[in-house]
Design an enzyme around this catalytic site. Structure first.
Site, PDB file in Angstrom:
ATOM      1  NE  ARG A  14       0.585  -7.740  -6.509  1.00  0.00           N
ATOM      2  CZ  ARG A  14      -0.603  -8.270  -6.223  1.00  0.00           C
ATOM      3  NH1 ARG A  14      -1.687  -7.930  -6.918  1.00  0.00           N
ATOM      4  NH2 ARG A  14      -0.723  -9.100  -5.223  1.00  0.00           N
ATOM      5  CB  SER A  55       6.283  -9.470  -3.765  1.00  0.00           C
ATOM      6  OG  SER A  55       5.526 -10.079  -2.755  1.00  0.00           O
ATOM      7  CD  GLU A  71       4.490  -7.532  -6.827  1.00  0.00           C
ATOM      8  OE1 GLU A  71       4.399  -8.770  -6.988  1.00  0.00           O
ATOM      9  OE2 GLU A  71       3.898  -6.909  -5.920  1.00  0.00           O
TER      10      GLU A  71
HETATM   11  C1  LIG Z   1       6.154  -4.867   3.690  1.00  0.00           C
HETATM   12  C2  LIG Z   1       5.471  -4.734   2.354  1.00  0.00           C
HETATM   13  C3  LIG Z   1       4.359  -5.517   2.064  1.00  0.00           C
HETATM   14  C4  LIG Z   1       3.709  -5.403   0.819  1.00  0.00           C
HETATM   15  N1  LIG Z   1       2.631  -6.195   0.563  1.00  0.00           N
HETATM   16  C5  LIG Z   1       1.976  -6.063  -0.613  1.00  0.00           C
HETATM   17  C6  LIG Z   1       0.810  -6.861  -0.903  1.00  0.00           C
HETATM   18  O1  LIG Z   1       0.362  -7.655  -0.110  1.00  0.00           O
HETATM   19  N2  LIG Z   1       0.201  -6.686  -2.099  1.00  0.00           N
HETATM   20  C7  LIG Z   1       0.654  -5.803  -3.025  1.00  0.00           C
HETATM   21  O2  LIG Z   1       0.053  -5.690  -4.110  1.00  0.00           O
HETATM   22  N3  LIG Z   1       1.757  -5.041  -2.787  1.00  0.00           N
HETATM   23  C8  LIG Z   1       2.416  -5.149  -1.607  1.00  0.00           C
HETATM   24  N4  LIG Z   1       3.531  -4.379  -1.367  1.00  0.00           N
HETATM   25  C9  LIG Z   1       4.017  -3.462  -2.422  1.00  0.00           C
HETATM   26  C10 LIG Z   1       3.478  -2.023  -2.342  1.00  0.00           C
HETATM   27  O3  LIG Z   1       3.082  -1.696  -1.039  1.00  0.00           O
HETATM   28  C11 LIG Z   1       2.309  -1.819  -3.309  1.00  0.00           C
HETATM   29  O4  LIG Z   1       2.676  -2.044  -4.651  1.00  0.00           O
HETATM   30  C12 LIG Z   1       1.733  -0.401  -3.207  1.00  0.00           C
HETATM   31  O5  LIG Z   1       0.543  -0.341  -3.953  1.00  0.00           O
HETATM   32  C13 LIG Z   1       2.685   0.670  -3.717  1.00  0.00           C
HETATM   33  O6  LIG Z   1       2.172   1.924  -3.337  1.00  0.00           O
HETATM   34  P1  LIG Z   1       3.153   3.163  -3.143  1.00  0.00           P
HETATM   35  O7  LIG Z   1       2.357   4.344  -2.783  1.00  0.00           O
HETATM   36  O8  LIG Z   1       4.254   2.815  -2.200  1.00  0.00           O
HETATM   37  O9  LIG Z   1       3.728   3.303  -4.618  1.00  0.00           O
HETATM   38  P2  LIG Z   1       5.254   3.451  -5.060  1.00  0.00           P
HETATM   39  O10 LIG Z   1       6.028   2.270  -4.584  1.00  0.00           O
HETATM   40  O11 LIG Z   1       5.758   4.790  -4.687  1.00  0.00           O
HETATM   41  O12 LIG Z   1       5.108   3.369  -6.652  1.00  0.00           O
HETATM   42  C14 LIG Z   1       4.758   2.149  -7.261  1.00  0.00           C
HETATM   43  C15 LIG Z   1       4.330   2.447  -8.694  1.00  0.00           C
HETATM   44  O13 LIG Z   1       3.130   3.218  -8.662  1.00  0.00           O
HETATM   45  C16 LIG Z   1       3.300   4.439  -9.370  1.00  0.00           C
HETATM   46  N5  LIG Z   1       2.501   5.464  -8.681  1.00  0.00           N
HETATM   47  C17 LIG Z   1       2.483   5.767  -7.367  1.00  0.00           C
HETATM   48  N6  LIG Z   1       1.599   6.746  -7.127  1.00  0.00           N
HETATM   49  C18 LIG Z   1       1.046   7.072  -8.321  1.00  0.00           C
HETATM   50  C19 LIG Z   1       0.067   8.025  -8.750  1.00  0.00           C
HETATM   51  N7  LIG Z   1      -0.529   8.862  -7.884  1.00  0.00           N
HETATM   52  N8  LIG Z   1      -0.248   8.083 -10.059  1.00  0.00           N
HETATM   53  C20 LIG Z   1       0.352   7.272 -10.961  1.00  0.00           C
HETATM   54  N9  LIG Z   1       1.287   6.351 -10.629  1.00  0.00           N
HETATM   55  C21 LIG Z   1       1.633   6.257  -9.317  1.00  0.00           C
HETATM   56  C22 LIG Z   1       4.794   4.709  -9.355  1.00  0.00           C
HETATM   57  O14 LIG Z   1       5.170   5.531 -10.445  1.00  0.00           O
HETATM   58  C23 LIG Z   1       5.346   3.298  -9.468  1.00  0.00           C
HETATM   59  O15 LIG Z   1       5.332   2.873 -10.810  1.00  0.00           O
HETATM   60  C24 LIG Z   1       4.189  -4.479  -0.147  1.00  0.00           C
HETATM   61  C25 LIG Z   1       5.301  -3.680   0.153  1.00  0.00           C
HETATM   62  C26 LIG Z   1       5.942  -3.800   1.383  1.00  0.00           C
HETATM   63  C27 LIG Z   1       7.120  -2.918   1.667  1.00  0.00           C
END
Ligand SMILES: Cc1cc2nc3c(=O)[nH]c(=O)nc-3n(C[C@H](O)[C@H](O)[C@H](O)COP(=O)(O)OP(=O)(O)OC[C@H]3O[C@@H](n4cnc5c(N)ncnc54)[C@H](O)[C@@H]3O)c2cc1C
Length: 334
Positions: free
Chosen positions: A177, A226, A296
């Site tokens: 992560r 998480s 996380e």
């Molecule tokens: C119901 C649920 C289940 C989930 N299950 C999992 C799982 O199984 N495994 C897992 O790893 N995660 C899981 N997650 C967490 C999340 O979905 C992941 O971390 C996902 O990759 C985040 O993507 P996002 O677009 O929502 O990023 P955001 O939450 O908007 O941002 C997360 C981070 O990424 C950065 N970021 C986003 N886009 C960019 C970009 N284009 N360039 C640079 N930095 C960027 C942001 O600045 C921030 O630091 C879950 C979340 C939920 C709500």
């Protein structure tokens, strides 16, 4: 009739082809449905627009990047500077051979589906992660034993000077992560690689993932995934359960009964409720097991509700749709 409060920051920013909005209500954009306003929200039209903006914006203006905020806790005081959210100009999926090219704004689910249809196996883990490819690249998102780094051929990112870089997994220093990309660089696209597979078999595995997620996670709730990373050799949820925190509440925030490493906004939670509850969990687990859980979820923004310079402060409520005091100057700033 009152005039909207002008945004001094907006006046200092270069012209763009996309959209610059002052005081945008971020609680409408986050999975938790909490968070204060963005001083300015920027939705770039495309890569060139983003690169030009980064090159020309004043150096003292901080930037924050947001995907679909499924791993973000935006604090109640909002985010200073410019929050960048990528949209349609950063989406587009093509699959050929065993490779998938995609944009940073593409949803993981859509990438997994495109791979499945093209008979590319190994990307199905993405179907259960509700974020964008940009978020997956930053977080090294993973599930069921596969992480983003395992399928990544290259990622493209734009640096604060507006220069586009093509980066390998080694360049990105991936760990659990975690990636080493500087916080002010923006991922804009990626090439992922799988292995040849049968579309029906891949679809079957994706259906299994969907069913398993529905049974074990509060996927229809206002959550952020998480809350804490799993410590080496341990499961965060077991430590939280063992410390008696399942179902714990603070204000409108609750530790999920279904999956106790997930926090839930039951409807009226503030970001402070959610963060405070998680800190209570962390302290309780530390006292019980001696293990200090590491966040996380990314927590960003100001904790307080003091007005960001030039913006109206307002009612303090931070639930979706109630942030009426912040001015959305809207329109293209050019
Ligand atoms: C119901 C649920 C289940 C989930 N299950 C999992 C799982 O199984 N495994 C897992 O790893 N995660 C899981 N997650 C967490 C999340 O979905 C992941 O971390 C996902 O990759 C985040 O993507 P996002 O677009 O929502 O990023 P955001 O939450 O908007 O941002 C997360 C981070 O990424 C950065 N970021 C986003 N886009 C960019 C970009 N284009 N360039 C640079 N930095 C960027 C942001 O600045 C921030 O630091 C879950 C979340 C939920 C709500």
């Amino acid at each position: 009739m009152m005039c909207p409060t002008p945004s001094p920051l907006l006046q200092r920013l270069p012209p763009v082809r996309g959209r610059l909005s002052a005081g945008a209500d971020l609680s409408k954009l986050t999975w938790f449905r909490v968070g204060g306003p963005a001083e300015v929200l920027f939705k770039p039209a495309d890569k060139d627009d983003l690169a030009e903006f980064l090159r020309r914006k004043p150096a003292d203006v901080p930037v924050t990047i947001m995907g679909v905020a499924s791993n973000l806790l935006v604090r109640d005081g909002g985010i200073d500077g410019v929050t960048i959210k990528l949209g349609a100009g950063f989406a587009g999926i093509t699959a050929a051979g065993t490779e998938v090219h995609c944009g940073a704004a593409d949803l993981d689910m859509n990438v997994a589906t495109a791979a499945q249809k093209a008979g590319i196996a190994g990307l199905e883990f993405l179907s259960g992660i509700p974020g964008t490819i940009g978020g997956a690249l930053r977080m090294n998102a993973g599930a069921y034993g596969t992480e983003t780094k395992d399928v990544l051929v290259w990622a493209e990112a734009i640096d604060p000077q507006g220069t586009l870089h093509r980066l390998t997994p080694d360049d990105l220093g991936y760990a659990y992560r975690h990636s080493n990309l500087p916080a002010d660089w923006v991922f804009v696209g990626a090439c992922l690689r799988g292995t040849p597979g049968e579309p029906e078999e891949i679809a079957r595995r994706m259906a299994e993932i969907k069913q398993q997620r529905g049974e074990t996670q509060p996927i229809h709730s206002r959550t952020g995934g998480s809350t804490f990373k799993n410590p080496a050799g341990r499961k965060a949820w077991q430590l939280i359960d063992g410390a008696g925190c399942r179902g714990l509440r603070r204000g409108g925030a609750m530790v999920s009964e279904q999956h106790c490493n997930f926090l839930i906004n039951e409807g009226g939670a503030s970001a402070a409720d959610l963060e405070g509850l998680a800190e209570t969990v962390r302290q309780t687990v530390l006292a019980k097991s001696g293990i200090d859980l590491e966040w996380e979820i990314k927590r960003i923004g100001r904790p307080d509700r003091v007005a960001i310079a030039g913006m109206s402060s307002k009612n303090g409520s931070n639930n979706a749709g109630t942030n009426g005091g912040n001015t959305d100057e809207g329109g293209t700033h050019d």
